[in-house]
Design a protein around this motif. Sequence first.
Motif, mmCIF file in Angstrom:
data_model
loop_
_atom_site.group_PDB
_atom_site.id
_atom_site.type_symbol
_atom_site.label_atom_id
_atom_site.label_comp_id
_atom_site.label_asym_id
_atom_site.label_seq_id
_atom_site.Cartn_x
_atom_site.Cartn_y
_atom_site.Cartn_z
ATOM 1 N N LEU A 1 -11.131 19.315 34.789
ATOM 2 C CA LEU A 1 -12.493 20.028 34.817
ATOM 3 C C LEU A 1 -13.022 20.536 33.612
ATOM 4 O O LEU A 1 -13.933 20.519 33.179
ATOM 5 N N LYS A 2 -11.849 20.823 32.639
ATOM 6 C CA LYS A 2 -12.253 21.477 31.241
ATOM 7 C C LYS A 2 -12.859 20.272 30.292
ATOM 8 O O LYS A 2 -13.785 20.589 29.735
ATOM 9 N N MET B 1 -16.519 19.375 31.530
ATOM 10 C CA MET B 1 -17.239 20.478 31.027
ATOM 11 C C MET B 1 -17.676 20.286 29.412
ATOM 12 O O MET B 1 -18.858 20.450 29.109
ATOM 13 N N THR C 1 -5.944 18.478 37.763
ATOM 14 C CA THR C 1 -7.383 18.949 38.198
ATOM 15 C C THR C 1 -8.177 19.937 37.200
ATOM 16 O O THR C 1 -9.286 19.555 36.717
ATOM 17 N N TYR C 2 -7.402 20.998 36.765
ATOM 18 C CA TYR C 2 -8.035 21.926 36.043
ATOM 19 C C TYR C 2 -8.316 21.490 34.615
ATOM 20 O O TYR C 2 -9.196 21.743 33.859
ATOM 21 N N LYS C 3 -7.286 20.529 34.208
ATOM 22 C CA LYS C 3 -7.549 19.986 32.867
ATOM 23 C C LYS C 3 -8.711 18.884 32.840
ATOM 24 O O LYS C 3 -9.523 19.155 31.891
#
Lengths: 418, 476
Positions: free
Chosen positions: B448-449, B452, B444-446
């Motif tokens: 998100l990046k 963006m 998920t965090y990847k």
Amino acid sequence: MRELSFDAVVIGGGAAGMAAALELEARGHAVAIVEREERLGGILAQCVHNGFGLIEFDEELTGPEFAERFEEKVGARPIKVLCGCTVLSLEAEGQDKVVSCVSSAEGVIALRSRAVVLAMGCRERNRGNIRIPGSRPAGVYTAGLAQRLVNVEGYVPGKDVVIIGSGDIGLIMARRMSWIGCKVHAVVEILPYPSGLTRNIVQCLRDFGIPLYLSHLTTEIYGRDRVEGVEVAPIENGALMTAKAFRIPCDTVLLSVGLVPENELSRTAGVTINPMTSGPWADSSLMTSVSGVFACGNVLHVHDLVDFVVEESRRAGAFAAAWLAGARPGREVRVKAGSNVRYVAPARVEAGRDNKLYLRTMIVKNDALLEVKLDGKVLLSSKKNHVQPSEMITLKLGKAELAGAAELPDASIEISIL
Amino acid sequence: MEGTYDVAIIGAGVCGANIARRLSAYELDVALLDKEADVSFGVSKANSGIVHGGFHHNKKYLKARLEIQGAMMFDRLKAELDFPFVRCGIVVVALHEDEIRAVEQLYAQGVENGAIGIEMCSRERMLELEPSLSRDALGGLYAPGGGIVEPYRFVFSLVESAAKNGVRLLTGWEASGAIREGEAWSLRASDGRSLRARYVVNCAGLYADEVSRIFGAEDYAIKGRKGEYYLLDKLTRAKPGRVVFPVPTSVSKGMLIVPTVEGTVLLGPTASAIDDKGDAATTKEQLETILRSARNMIPDISETDVITSFAGIRSILGEDYYIDASAKVPGFIQVAGIQSPGLTASPAIGEYVKDLLKKAGLVLVEKADWDPCVAKLPRAKDLSPFELDALVAEDPAYGEIVCRCERVTEAEIVAAIRRGHTTLDGIKYFTRAQMGRCQGGFCTYKILKILMRETGMSWDRITKHGRESTVLRGEL
């Protein structure tokens, strides 16, 4: 497609993989580590709290500091490190193992070797695994994902938090979220005792006044777009008391409900898995059911401390090196989990030498007795001041104690906590 | 004012998408409107994903005729559009003697409907087809023409094709008012946007009744019927080769065991009436029912294989579909009450509505340059090591595995974003990242990046599925 050859390939560049690789290299073998992230260290990178290394370095380090020490050791040795490189498959080709992996820099490469060490670690169980009913809004994260977002990416996943499960990462995150100004309303644990280490219950919950609801089940997550709260009900005498259910409003739910060794690659490579640990069945030399494939660290079974991971992985590296040099285990004796024991890893000991085992109990007890029996006869028993499922137990079985086992055909050892 | 169109389609679910794509073949200005942040975010995203076998419904119903016609259109659609579809076949399993009688009726209905290759099966034949079935199986029915499809991918592909041929997609566009001005409708959205259209097609799914009311057209009430599902890991031992149906009840086709095109196994759906049409919450009781029912048919099904659960909501109007020009207001076509087998019928609904519009006076002139195909996006999980290696040489982003469970690369995430899927769920449905066994814990965090970086959106604008579903609540 390029092909590279090594004596051994280590899959995973966390603490386990680095420790195993160092051991193999120290014994003169050509080793490669394959790591999917951009740098070595694995999950330690996001564990910015301290408490790492008390056994290994006799001092308290943060996760990144602990990782860095090993990274430096690896960097100082001629070990081939492939970072940003994801393993696609592991296959046996005659005597060789072939690890296919891909990275943006190199494309697909095949790594050929005689030995492979599995060190892929574990993943967090998630909402689906524990089947919490309710809606599916934003704001439900595993504790590890939240830890990554806060500690590495610099984002706050939510302000009003309920943590489901009292595993260590959840407890650490309860403290972390409090530190960054969020309100942690509760930690909800289905069991009558905490799943995390006692020191974390004290330092992360009690010191912050965060309520811990033991013997409580989360019966629903609600909220349409973003989490609006959870419904929780007590469990009394094994029965869920729905009449006593209550709601805790929050905008974020963090799940810390256990870890599972990540063995999908192992399974597709034909490695048989122990359903109790979700890790490979390993012999006394930490070799899996596939000849030449070893396993260590959290991919074998979930450890409490990175120090234990490193200890076990060093052994795996040394065993793999010995195997490469032609050594084969001598007389092996099966080790069974007896009364009140969830599992013993590995589930084999070799009669002719000293062995080290890790085990987990299923009960919480003071003044317990650890008892080792060989074919029904007590080999050794030792007192334990306190045992609980969240704290792994270490056991050494020496050559002397196992002397009798060598002569018995089909002998088996049973380990119990009484 | 966002322009004047010949046709405005309200609702970008599987019906709206099929109609839009069909109309995109003609010299028309078409707008496809949806109130959600992405297409397929309503009824179409959460269903069994079945192309039915043509034996469940009697031909006297419009839905049965559209089902039979629609089912036959999928092979060509798959060739033109890049979406997962396999004609794996369907079995109906009888576990009791009286169920055999019911299966015989289904068989007769299937033969009457022209279901190709349908056959009655003995116990022996049944167990040979599906060795994982319960030893209690007495026999059943086999319909080789039935299949499985990833429903959201189907909608995404249809909309991509429609947009490529000139259809304008407007998301976050919730119809809130309509006035007839001369020969056209003037539509207003809840956020103040507006447009004009000569014809309007109401494909608003669960909310078709509200849209009908806004236009002063027929008064009816769509009811929601919730269906809960369990999804099992790819490595489950209990994966059938075909879709396994129980013998249907009077209310529903029962709870199925679906081997999805992507290799997971879907169990469900349940059927429970709900008052709140937005209530897609799962419940403990219903989920337990699913496991019980599924284990009756395949005893190997294990709770430990469950990776997630979810619920979808069927839009229920009457026994049959309501697809017709409004008798009350001009230039308004109703497409309502599209419950099962709606996904199967949807390509035929596209044809049917095109004909209704023509009857209502819309002039259809074929485009000389209509292109039915969309570009096929390579997906790392489907490639051999050699193919992947060649692709990384062209685009290094194919070497970055973002989602380890489903083997999704950064290149595929970027492709999803560039096709307009800019929510976490949109990216999930397009790429499968976050859909596997870790359910986004690692990736998920990847994502998100990347999201963006590709869109320039700030962290506070990233949502799971639009509206108020923001993912992050602050920055350190």
